[in-house]
Design a protein around this motif. Sequence first.
Motif, PDB file in Angstrom:
ATOM      1  N   LEU A 196       0.844  -1.193   0.000  1.00  8.53           N
ATOM      2  CA  LEU A 196       0.000   0.000   0.000  1.00  8.53           C
ATOM      3  C   LEU A 196       0.876   1.238   0.000  1.00  8.53           C
ATOM      4  N   ALA A 197       0.550   2.195  -0.814  1.00  9.20           N
ATOM      5  CA  ALA A 197       1.345   3.418  -0.939  1.00  9.20           C
ATOM      6  C   ALA A 197       1.083   4.344   0.251  1.00  9.20           C
ATOM      7  N   LYS A 198       1.499   3.909   1.403  1.00  3.18           N
ATOM      8  CA  LYS A 198       1.357   4.682   2.637  1.00  3.18           C
ATOM      9  C   LYS A 198       2.743   4.921   3.218  1.00  3.18           C
ATOM     10  N   ALA A 199       2.968   6.119   3.677  1.00  2.00           N
ATOM     11  CA  ALA A 199       4.268   6.476   4.252  1.00  2.00           C
ATOM     12  C   ALA A 199       4.626   5.588   5.440  1.00  2.00           C
ATOM     13  N   THR A 200       3.629   5.134   6.168  1.00  2.00           N
ATOM     14  CA  THR A 200       3.893   4.292   7.340  1.00  2.00           C
ATOM     15  C   THR A 200       4.573   2.979   6.971  1.00  2.00           C
ATOM     16  N   GLN A 201       4.445   2.533   5.740  1.00  2.00           N
ATOM     17  CA  GLN A 201       5.077   1.287   5.312  1.00  2.00           C
ATOM     18  C   GLN A 201       6.595   1.404   5.229  1.00  2.00           C
ATOM     19  N   VAL A 202       7.097   2.625   5.158  1.00  2.00           N
ATOM     20  CA  VAL A 202       8.548   2.838   5.083  1.00  2.00           C
ATOM     21  C   VAL A 202       9.235   2.244   6.314  1.00  2.00           C
ATOM     22  N   LYS A 203       8.532   2.223   7.439  1.00  2.00           N
ATOM     23  CA  LYS A 203       9.123   1.649   8.652  1.00  2.00           C
ATOM     24  C   LYS A 203       9.418   0.157   8.474  1.00  2.00           C
ATOM     25  N   HIS A 204       8.624  -0.548   7.663  1.00  2.00           N
ATOM     26  CA  HIS A 204       8.919  -1.961   7.393  1.00  2.00           C
ATOM     27  C   HIS A 204      10.245  -2.105   6.645  1.00  2.00           C
ATOM     28  N   ILE A 205      10.567  -1.131   5.840  1.00  2.00           N
ATOM     29  CA  ILE A 205      11.799  -1.180   5.054  1.00  2.00           C
ATOM     30  C   ILE A 205      12.996  -0.725   5.884  1.00  2.00           C
ATOM     31  N   LEU A 206      12.829   0.355   6.624  1.00  2.00           N
ATOM     32  CA  LEU A 206      13.956   1.011   7.294  1.00  2.00           C
ATOM     33  C   LEU A 206      13.960   0.882   8.814  1.00  2.00           C
ATOM     34  N   GLY A 207      12.941   0.275   9.376  1.00  2.00           N
ATOM     35  CA  GLY A 207      12.827   0.200  10.835  1.00  2.00           C
ATOM     36  C   GLY A 207      13.982  -0.518  11.510  1.00  2.00           C
ATOM     37  N   VAL A 210      13.860   7.360  16.832  1.00  2.00           N
ATOM     38  CA  VAL A 210      13.859   6.324  15.799  1.00  2.00           C
ATOM     39  C   VAL A 210      13.210   6.870  14.530  1.00  2.00           C
ATOM     40  N   GLY A 211      12.151   7.638  14.674  1.00  2.00           N
ATOM     41  CA  GLY A 211      11.524   8.272  13.517  1.00  2.00           C
ATOM     42  C   GLY A 211      12.475   9.215  12.806  1.00  2.00           C
TER      43      GLY A 211
END
Length: 177
Positions: free
Chosen positions: A101-112, A164-165
């Motif tokens: 899903l094109a949601k900014a919150t998904q970036v945490k799955h990549i970079l968390g 972390v953010g």
Amino acid sequence: MAREATEIVLSNQDLREVTAFAAGCAEGVLEIFEADQPGDPRPRDAIITAWEFARGGERGKSLRDAAWAALAAAKGTDTEAAREAAWAAMAAAGAAYLHPLAKATQVKHILGAAAYAARAGELVAGDDRVVGARHVGQAVQRATPVVVDVLGRFPAAPGGGGRVGELIRMLDDALRR
């Protein structure tokens, strides 16, 4: 009426590359957790399970269970740094569950995992932000072209999330350049 997010196409190989990136980042700070909780294998198991998926294994219950176990291990730590290291391991196993899903919150799955690892490094060094920046630089070097491509399909990382953010946004900015 809120606009629905656009779906992003993610292949299994995309998910494997993102998970390998996350596992590599988390692995670098695993010793912080293990120094705090030497008898607890859960974060190590999460990283091992992430690597297994990245190398062609199944994306199933064992991966989710390993992520949840690492999260539970974080609750039993004696130091903030160990907690952040356990969260990095949890995020590594969870990276395989990046949602299309094109949601900014998904970036945490990549970079968390990289951001939690950077924060753990900072805390071990007495909250030294230079150490965190160094970890971010190492994560940039670790990111493959596929990881950068996948990241570019999503909106930029959202605000918030404390330190972390901030680290996620630093890494996001660096990888998008």
